[in-house]
Write a protein that holds these residues in place. Sequence first.
Motif, mmCIF file in Angstrom:
data_model
loop_
_atom_site.group_PDB
_atom_site.id
_atom_site.type_symbol
_atom_site.label_atom_id
_atom_site.label_comp_id
_atom_site.label_asym_id
_atom_site.label_seq_id
_atom_site.Cartn_x
_atom_site.Cartn_y
_atom_site.Cartn_z
ATOM 1 N N VAL A 814 0.839 -1.204 0.000
ATOM 2 C CA VAL A 814 0.000 0.000 0.000
ATOM 3 C C VAL A 814 0.869 1.248 0.000
ATOM 4 O O VAL A 814 0.613 2.225 -0.722
ATOM 5 N N GLU A 815 1.933 1.224 0.820
ATOM 6 C CA GLU A 815 2.844 2.368 0.878
ATOM 7 C C GLU A 815 3.547 2.583 -0.470
ATOM 8 O O GLU A 815 3.654 3.722 -0.950
ATOM 9 N N GLN A 816 4.023 1.503 -1.069
ATOM 10 C CA GLN A 816 4.697 1.605 -2.361
ATOM 11 C C GLN A 816 3.754 2.120 -3.437
ATOM 12 O O GLN A 816 4.141 2.916 -4.300
ATOM 13 N N ARG A 817 2.520 1.649 -3.409
ATOM 14 C CA ARG A 817 1.541 2.079 -4.415
ATOM 15 C C ARG A 817 1.224 3.568 -4.267
ATOM 16 O O ARG A 817 1.072 4.280 -5.257
ATOM 17 N N VAL A 871 7.007 -2.995 -6.754
ATOM 18 C CA VAL A 871 7.454 -4.228 -6.079
ATOM 19 C C VAL A 871 8.963 -4.278 -5.855
ATOM 20 O O VAL A 871 9.429 -5.027 -4.996
ATOM 21 N N ASN A 872 9.738 -3.516 -6.625
ATOM 22 C CA ASN A 872 11.189 -3.490 -6.404
ATOM 23 C C ASN A 872 11.514 -2.482 -5.308
ATOM 24 O O ASN A 872 12.003 -1.378 -5.559
ATOM 25 N N LEU A 879 11.340 -7.939 -9.551
ATOM 26 C CA LEU A 879 10.789 -8.188 -10.886
ATOM 27 C C LEU A 879 11.766 -7.621 -11.911
ATOM 28 O O LEU A 879 12.216 -6.482 -11.779
ATOM 29 N N SER A 880 12.101 -8.410 -12.898
ATOM 30 C CA SER A 880 13.060 -7.965 -13.900
ATOM 31 C C SER A 880 12.746 -8.604 -15.242
ATOM 32 O O SER A 880 11.910 -9.496 -15.341
ATOM 33 N N LEU A 894 12.809 -13.132 -2.750
ATOM 34 C CA LEU A 894 13.021 -11.721 -2.429
ATOM 35 C C LEU A 894 11.691 -10.996 -2.281
ATOM 36 O O LEU A 894 11.552 -10.103 -1.437
ATOM 37 N N LEU A 895 10.694 -11.391 -3.086
ATOM 38 C CA LEU A 895 9.355 -10.809 -2.948
ATOM 39 C C LEU A 895 8.802 -11.077 -1.551
ATOM 40 O O LEU A 895 8.219 -10.193 -0.913
#
Length: 903
Positions: A814-817, A871-872, A879-880, A894-895
């Motif tokens: 939520v914070e990242q979004r 997500v990174n 994700l790459s 890592l996720l």
Amino acid sequence: MTTVRAVMAQPGYVRQRATSLVREGDTPVLLLRARPEWSGERVLDIDGSPVRVVEGFSALAILDAYARRRDDERLLVLTDRADADLGDAVILQAWRQRVEYVKEWDAVPALFRGARDVDTELRRVGDWVATALLDHQPTGGWPTSPTPSLTSTLALSSLLTHLLGLPVPTDLDGPVVLSRLSTEDGRAAWNGVEPELRRRLTTWAGDALGEDVAFALRVGGSGRAVSPLAVALVVDVLWPDSDGHEPRLDELQVGARARIEAYVDRKPILPLVAQRAAATARAVVGRMALDDDTTLPVILSQADALLGDVGWPEGARRSAVLRAGLDARLEGLAAALSGDDASSVEGALRTVLRHHAARPDAPDVRGARMAVRLWRWLRSPEQEARTLSDSLRRHVDDGAWADLAVGTLWNATTNATVAAAYRELTSQVVERRRRRDAGAAHQLAEATQRDETPVGAVPVEDLLRDVVLPWSTGAQRRTLLVVLDGMSASIAAEIAQAAAQGLVTEWVPSATKRRLPALAVLPTLTGYSRTSLLTGRLTDGNAAEERTGLTRAIPRSVVFHKDDLRAPAGSRLPDSVTQAIRDEQAPVVAVVINEIDDTLHKQDVSGRRWDPSELRPLGELLAAAVESGRTVILTSDHGHVVERGTQTLPADGADGRWRLPGTGEVRDGEVRVSGRRVLSPGSDAVLLWDEALRYGRKQTGYHGGASLAEITVPVIVLQRRGQSGIDGWIEAAPQAPSWWNDPVRVSTDLAAAAPVELRKRRQKKSTVHLSFDDGTEQGALFEVTAVPVAEAGAATASSGTDGIDALLASGVYVEQRERAGRRAVQDDIVAAVLRTLVEHGGRAHQDTVASAAGIPAATLSPTLAAIRRVVNVDGYEVLSVDADRVTVVLDRALLTDQFGVEV
């Protein structure tokens, strides 16, 4: 008279001093302390001025030469007499009034413009360098020195370049030298150099340029009529790169290692030297293959023959370059296909694709890819089709792709072992497809009798009303309707993939997000289906009825048939067609292309690639439509089946794959259909649904029957990128099934994952993800179960609580979004991308990811970039995109670390 110790003046040095005399001398005579011996040109032409070389045995001989000198002539005198013997009469007339000593190194800087002296390192190499530089000056001179001190690298690489017959300057490295010496001219030039100079330069090159260069020079200077590249390819097999582990050698291989030394100065070949030369050879072969170099087959044949000469012809099967090596790898794949181990099959395919001869467009390489795709398809869950709608949908989404693979695989190889494996594989595919055809045929009979319209599909006679007219109605809405007579759904899939590489975007119904199937009129014949399509009603007719019928259905529209498409000299399209496409008053321009149907009656189409550029004039029509802004609708009147060992089913009066009911009872492989959509006499007919059967004489292809390949009519809607669509349609995601691009896998249970304690984040590091060729990856097998089409993918699209849902609800997400703001991707798309990657073991082809997310391939890259920002966390590569640029990679562990949720 006193004789002074003197050296022999080399021709190159004499010429250089003669040049200085002409250009710098203030007198016409140069005295040089050297042996009075000269076998070269008596008169040198320096910048148009003659310089006579004189052997000065005595002062009198020199004075005599002075007296005989012409006014326009200069003299260069070679003498070993002491100054006292020569006297003032000789010396005072000379340049600088002295006798010069031969100092070849002093003459070298003047050979390289910009150089004032010689680097100490170059002098240490040996005096032979100065002599060679003086004796072998190219016509245009040596190159300019970028530094005041002439370096050994510039001097010796220039010398070697010139002696190899290459233009000076040329940057020398292993591939350049190996390529040059693999030509007859290159070997002739190198073997024309005196042996001692060749030996010295080879030693220097090994230290300065690399052992691969020295290897090429040794082989090229052997005097043998064999390419050093061929020898290096043999060495590649004899000393394979074993990753530090000593490989087990058989007796023949050991003997061959000893015999090959005869081609390399009869000296032992060190493993590291062999591997360096082999790596260079592989690189050269790869470049030659890309350039379609006509000498490459000759060199490869030499390598094959050479392996025989050294007593180990079987070694060719271990080669990563020679054709026998590719055959061996294909046979390895063939063996893997007979089993059920996914890792073996996928690994065998990667091994095939790594071979240097595995060109993507080569039939055997395409066959290998298709074989693995079919192997995956056979181990994918079989979706149950309960209705005719389900069967049509399943065929467009899945079965047509299997048909496309079978067509490529059918004549893919001349290798008997591989062909046997492919036959077994295709027999399993044919049996599975036969079961589908049998079920669909009975569904077709029931739906036709009840006059039911399949849900999610369009009867071909309603295509004008339900598809063409909506795309042709409204401001600046115009369409180009291209009817490819006989185009099956498998051919349509190939054409759509090729078209998507251009400037167009495909559109599909928003309700299904999948390509729309249509249903042909029965029997599946041109006179019934095509006329019904172009007139918008069930009818039997010909080109004339189609013209009037389309105009009646959609006024001001036009139709062009086969005879209307013949362009005049110098044109790709007739002016009438081009003008019609540009005409803003013509809502629909319809064009009928008969190439597919005509080809079916003339030649075997197995393995043929159906590209818009080859289906003339489809490519030209697409370009014209894109230029004018017309929407393109590609469709057909019916599909077809291909002749692949069919058997004749006797029937009086039968035509191709249909007959009238009165000619006999319905047998296995046939189905009886009746109803309004059956346009044969009496609205009643018996159709073959089994692709292995036919009525009448053998042809290369057939239609008229009730197989899914015949009754399914593909509908492809294309627009220029950037154009808006219409209500009820969206830009299409990639339509290929997941098994087309990715290995089949056991489904991963995403249910009810509990939050986990946050662990200490890993140390940040840069990771390079490696992949192989088409993005394939090892994986386990699905358990084959029947899944209803309507429920297929429900688990993936489920909104129930699982690990991904828990992640999206986490505080970190939520914070990242929120940080991403308006650039954040919708949660359902993020969930679809992550679920797909988890289900595929953390790696999936970009088309698989885009399809699962329901987004066009063209928008996947920016979508992934936006998801990565979320997500990174802190820049960690959760994700790459893989180094192959087509595989999306998820670091699942890592996720979990970053978001505190087990997925």
